[in-house]
Design a protein around this motif. Structure first.
Motif, PDB file in Angstrom:
ATOM      1  N   LEU A  57       0.987  -1.250  -0.041  1.00 11.23           N
ATOM      2  CA  LEU A  57      -0.104   0.000  -0.079  1.00 11.23           C
ATOM      3  C   LEU A  57       0.792   1.319  -0.088  1.00 11.23           C
ATOM      4  N   ALA A  58       2.146   1.090   0.916  1.00 13.32           N
ATOM      5  CA  ALA A  58       2.806   2.357   0.717  1.00 13.32           C
ATOM      6  C   ALA A  58       3.458   2.512  -0.513  1.00 13.32           C
ATOM      7  N   ASP A  59       3.870   1.592  -1.116  1.00 14.30           N
ATOM      8  CA  ASP A  59       4.564   1.558  -2.627  1.00 14.30           C
ATOM      9  C   ASP A  59       3.506   2.255  -3.612  1.00 14.30           C
ATOM     10  N   LEU A  60       2.257   1.774  -3.480  1.00 15.98           N
ATOM     11  CA  LEU A  60       1.263   2.050  -4.541  1.00 15.98           C
ATOM     12  C   LEU A  60       0.768   3.564  -4.222  1.00 15.98           C
ATOM     13  N   GLN A  61       0.872   3.951  -2.911  1.00 15.74           N
ATOM     14  CA  GLN A  61       0.510   5.434  -2.721  1.00 15.74           C
ATOM     15  C   GLN A  61       1.850   6.545  -3.323  1.00 15.74           C
ATOM     16  N   GLU A  62       2.874   5.910  -3.119  1.00 10.95           N
ATOM     17  CA  GLU A  62       3.928   6.677  -3.767  1.00 10.95           C
ATOM     18  C   GLU A  62       3.983   6.782  -5.004  1.00 10.95           C
ATOM     19  N   LEU A  63       3.374   5.955  -5.841  1.00 17.68           N
ATOM     20  CA  LEU A  63       2.918   5.788  -7.147  1.00 17.68           C
ATOM     21  C   LEU A  63       1.980   6.935  -7.557  1.00 17.68           C
ATOM     22  N   LEU A  64       0.881   6.893  -6.569  1.00 15.46           N
ATOM     23  CA  LEU A  64      -0.185   7.913  -6.702  1.00 15.46           C
ATOM     24  C   LEU A  64       0.080   9.199  -6.612  1.00 15.46           C
ATOM     25  N   TRP A  65       1.094   9.414  -5.644  1.00 17.79           N
ATOM     26  CA  TRP A  65       1.325  10.859  -5.403  1.00 17.79           C
ATOM     27  C   TRP A  65       2.318  11.362  -6.374  1.00 17.79           C
ATOM     28  N   ALA A  66       3.511  10.407  -6.961  1.00 18.93           N
ATOM     29  CA  ALA A  66       4.333  10.924  -8.068  1.00 18.93           C
ATOM     30  C   ALA A  66       3.513  11.067  -9.204  1.00 18.93           C
ATOM     31  N   GLY A  67       2.383  10.295  -9.497  1.00 16.15           N
ATOM     32  CA  GLY A  67       1.935  10.646 -10.749  1.00 16.15           C
ATOM     33  C   GLY A  67       0.825  11.722 -10.937  1.00 16.15           C
ATOM     34  N   GLN A  68       0.491  12.348  -9.469  1.00 14.85           N
ATOM     35  CA  GLN A  68      -0.401  13.759  -9.395  1.00 14.85           C
ATOM     36  C   GLN A  68      -1.417  13.623 -10.559  1.00 14.85           C
ATOM     37  N   ARG A  69      -2.169  12.285 -10.600  1.00  8.42           N
ATOM     38  CA  ARG A  69      -3.352  12.424 -11.650  1.00  8.42           C
ATOM     39  C   ARG A  69      -4.301  11.718 -11.008  1.00  8.42           C
ATOM     40  N   HIS A  70      -4.389  10.307 -10.548  1.00  5.03           N
ATOM     41  CA  HIS A  70      -5.374   9.764  -9.750  1.00  5.03           C
ATOM     42  C   HIS A  70      -5.635  10.342  -8.504  1.00  5.03           C
ATOM     43  N   ARG A  71      -6.852   9.948  -7.993  1.00  6.33           N
ATOM     44  CA  ARG A  71      -7.299  10.551  -6.533  1.00  6.33           C
ATOM     45  C   ARG A  71      -7.865   9.130  -5.866  1.00  6.33           C
ATOM     46  N   LEU A  72      -7.677   8.979  -4.586  1.00  6.70           N
ATOM     47  CA  LEU A  72      -8.267   7.838  -3.852  1.00  6.70           C
ATOM     48  C   LEU A  72      -9.197   8.556  -2.723  1.00  6.70           C
ATOM     49  N   LEU A  73     -10.251   8.091  -2.841  1.00  5.67           N
ATOM     50  CA  LEU A  73     -11.336   8.385  -1.253  1.00  5.67           C
ATOM     51  C   LEU A  73     -11.816   7.249  -0.904  1.00  5.67           C
ATOM     52  N   ILE A  74     -11.331   7.317   0.464  1.00  4.38           N
ATOM     53  CA  ILE A  74     -11.853   5.868   1.461  1.00  4.38           C
ATOM     54  C   ILE A  74     -12.762   6.360   2.433  1.00  4.38           C
ATOM     55  N   VAL A  75     -13.854   5.975   2.396  1.00  2.00           N
ATOM     56  CA  VAL A  75     -14.928   6.457   3.136  1.00  2.00           C
ATOM     57  C   VAL A  75     -15.166   5.169   4.363  1.00  2.00           C
ATOM     58  N   LEU A  76     -14.947   5.482   5.596  1.00  2.21           N
ATOM     59  CA  LEU A  76     -15.058   4.816   6.709  1.00  2.21           C
ATOM     60  C   LEU A  76     -16.488   5.250   7.575  1.00  2.21           C
ATOM     61  N   GLN A  77     -17.317   4.185   7.390  1.00  2.00           N
ATOM     62  CA  GLN A  77     -18.536   4.452   8.574  1.00  2.00           C
ATOM     63  C   GLN A  77     -18.653   3.103   9.463  1.00  2.00           C
ATOM     64  N   GLY A  78     -19.444   3.243  10.356  1.00  2.00           N
ATOM     65  CA  GLY A  78     -19.484   2.196  11.503  1.00  2.00           C
ATOM     66  C   GLY A  78     -20.253   2.630  12.561  1.00  2.00           C
ATOM     67  N   MET A  79     -20.759   1.846  13.585  1.00  2.00           N
ATOM     68  CA  MET A  79     -21.442   2.179  14.541  1.00  2.00           C
ATOM     69  C   MET A  79     -20.271   2.614  15.671  1.00  2.00           C
ATOM     70  N   ASP A  80     -20.722   3.287  16.762  1.00  2.00           N
ATOM     71  CA  ASP A  80     -19.493   3.973  17.700  1.00  2.00           C
ATOM     72  C   ASP A  80     -18.567   2.773  17.992  1.00  2.00           C
ATOM     73  N   THR A  81     -17.461   2.947  18.235  1.00  2.00           N
ATOM     74  CA  THR A  81     -16.341   1.792  18.679  1.00  2.00           C
ATOM     75  C   THR A  81     -16.138   0.769  17.562  1.00  2.00           C
ATOM     76  N   ALA A  82     -16.682   0.737  16.277  1.00  2.00           N
ATOM     77  CA  ALA A  82     -16.400  -0.135  15.046  1.00  2.00           C
ATOM     78  C   ALA A  82     -14.987  -0.173  14.747  1.00  2.00           C
ATOM     79  N   GLY A  83     -14.404   0.883  14.971  1.00  2.00           N
ATOM     80  CA  GLY A  83     -12.905   0.769  14.815  1.00  2.00           C
ATOM     81  C   GLY A  83     -12.201   1.606  13.667  1.00  2.00           C
ATOM     82  N   LYS A  84     -13.012   2.742  13.422  1.00  2.00           N
ATOM     83  CA  LYS A  84     -12.587   3.794  12.384  1.00  2.00           C
ATOM     84  C   LYS A  84     -11.028   4.445  12.577  1.00  2.00           C
ATOM     85  N   ASP A  85     -10.837   4.751  13.999  1.00  2.00           N
ATOM     86  CA  ASP A  85      -9.913   5.332  14.168  1.00  2.00           C
ATOM     87  C   ASP A  85      -8.588   4.088  14.152  1.00  2.00           C
ATOM     88  N   GLY A  86      -8.726   3.040  14.751  1.00  3.02           N
ATOM     89  CA  GLY A  86      -7.809   1.878  14.600  1.00  3.02           C
ATOM     90  C   GLY A  86      -7.579   1.358  13.289  1.00  3.02           C
TER      91      GLY A  86
END
Ligand code: ADP
Length: 267
Positions: free
Chosen positions: A43-72
Motif C-alpha cells: 500500500l505504501a508503494d502504491l501510494q508513492e506512485l499515486l502521489w508521484a503521478g499527480q493524476r489519480h485520486r483515492l477516497l476512502i469512506v469509513l462508517q460504522g457504529m460507535d467503537t467499530a474501529g474507524k480510528d484503529g
C-alpha cells in the motif's frame, strides 16, 4: 474477500453478515498479521506512485457504529503511508456555517486532489444515518439524499477519483465490551463518551438506516464493502486487501524522466 462487496441493487440485511467472520484466513490470526504487513508495504508503494503521478485520486469512506474501529483502521491500515499526499477528514456535528449550506458542501471541500489519498472518518452518510435516526430533518428531506449521494459520487468517479466505502460491521455485544474497556482502562478513558450510551439504545434504528444506505448507494463507481470487524486483525486485512487492489487496478507507473536526463552531469 469479494463476498463482502455489495452488488449494486442488492438489498442488504446485516444479520446475514457475521461480524466475527474470519473465514478468508480460517481464523489464523498469525498468518493474517503476516499478510497485513505485506499488504501495508504494498500500500505504501502504491501510494508513492499515486502521489508521484499527480493524476489519480483515492477516497476512502469509513462508517460504522460507535467503537467499530474507524480510528484503529486509520492507524493500522494506513500507518505506513507517507503523510505527504495522505489526509484524514473528520465529519462531526455540522457548524452553523456548514448548516447554512447544502449538506454536501462541506464534504466536497474535503475530497482528494490530484495524487491524494483522503480518508473520510465519518462522511456525508451521516446525513442519512444520525440525521435520519434522530429525525433532524423530515423523511421527505433525507429520502432524496440517496440520489444526491449517488450523483455526487458519480461526479467524483467521472473526474478521476476512485471511491471505496467501508462499513465496519460489529456486533452489539462486541460494542458492549469495547465501551466497557473504555471505562475500565485508564488509557482508554479519554475515548469514552457518555453520548455513546444513548446512541447504543438506538442500535436497531441505526441498523435500519445502515441497511438502507448500503442497499441504495452501493454503485459500480462507489461500492460498499461490509467489513467483519469484531476481530480487529481481520478488519484491517479486509480493508487493506480492497484498497491495494483498487490501487493496483489503476496500473500506475512513475512519471517519465525529463528528456536527455542521461546527458545531465551533477558536478
Ligand atoms: P467520533 O465518534 O467520530 O470519534 P465525535 O465523538 O466527535 O467523533 O462524534 C462526532 C459526532 O458527530 C457523531 O455523533 C456523529 O454522528 C455526528 N455527526 C456527524 N455528521 C453529522 C451530521 N451531518 N449531522 C448531525 N450529526 C453529525
Amino acid at each position: 474477500m469479494d463476498r463482502y462487496r455489495i452488488k449494486p441493487g442488492h438489498k442488504v440485511r446485516l444479520d446475514r453478515f457475521d461480524p466475527a467472520d474470519t473465514s478468508a484466513f480460517d481464523g489464523d490470526k498469525a498468518r493474517g498479521q503476516k499478510r497485513l504487513l505485506k499488504l501495508s508495504e504494498k500500500l505504501a508503494d502504491l501510494q508513492e506512485l499515486l502521489w508521484a503521478g499527480q493524476r489519480h485520486r483515492l477516497l476512502i469512506v469509513l462508517q460504522g457504529m460507535d467503537t467499530a474501529g474507524k480510528d484503529g483502521t486509520i492507524r493500522h491500515v494506513f500507518g505506513y503511508v507517507n503523510p505527504q499526499g495522505c489526509r484524514v477528514a473528520n465529519f462531526k456535528v455540522p457548524t452553523l456555517t456548514e448548516l447554512a449550506h447544502d449538506y454536501l458542501w462541506r464534504v466536497h471541500q474535503q475530497v482528494p486532489g490530484a495524487g491524494e489519498l483522503v480518508i473520510f472518518n465519518r462522511s456525508h452518510y451521516e446525513d442519512v444515518l444520525v440525521v435520519r435516526v434522530h429525525g433532524l430533518v423530515p423523511p421527505a428531506v433525507w429520502k432524496k439524499r440517496y440520489d444526491h449521494i449517488n450523483a455526487f459520487e458519480k461526479l467524483l468517479a467521472d473526474t478521476g477519483t476512485t471511491v471505496l466505502k467501508f462499513f465496519l460491521h460489529i456486533s452489539k455485544e462486541e460494542q458492549r465490551q469495547r465501551l466497557q474497556e473504555r471505562l475500565d482502562d485508564k488509557q482508554k478513558n479519554w475515548k469514552f463518551n457518555v453520548g455513546d450510551l444513548a446512541e447504543r439504545k438506538l442500535w436497531s434504528k441505526y441498523v435500519e438506516a445502515y441497511q438502507d444506505a448500503l442497499s441504495k448507494t452501493s454503485t459500480p463507481w462507489a461500492p460498499w464493502i461490509v467489513v467483519p470487524s469484531d476481530h480487529k486483525w481481520y478488519r484491517n486485512l479486509v480493508i487493506a486487501h480492497h484498497v491495494t487492489r483498487a490501487l493496483r487496478k489503476l496500473n500506475m507507473a512513475f512519471p517519465p524522466a525529463a528528456p536527455d536526463l542521461e546527458n545531465v552531469v551533477v558536478r
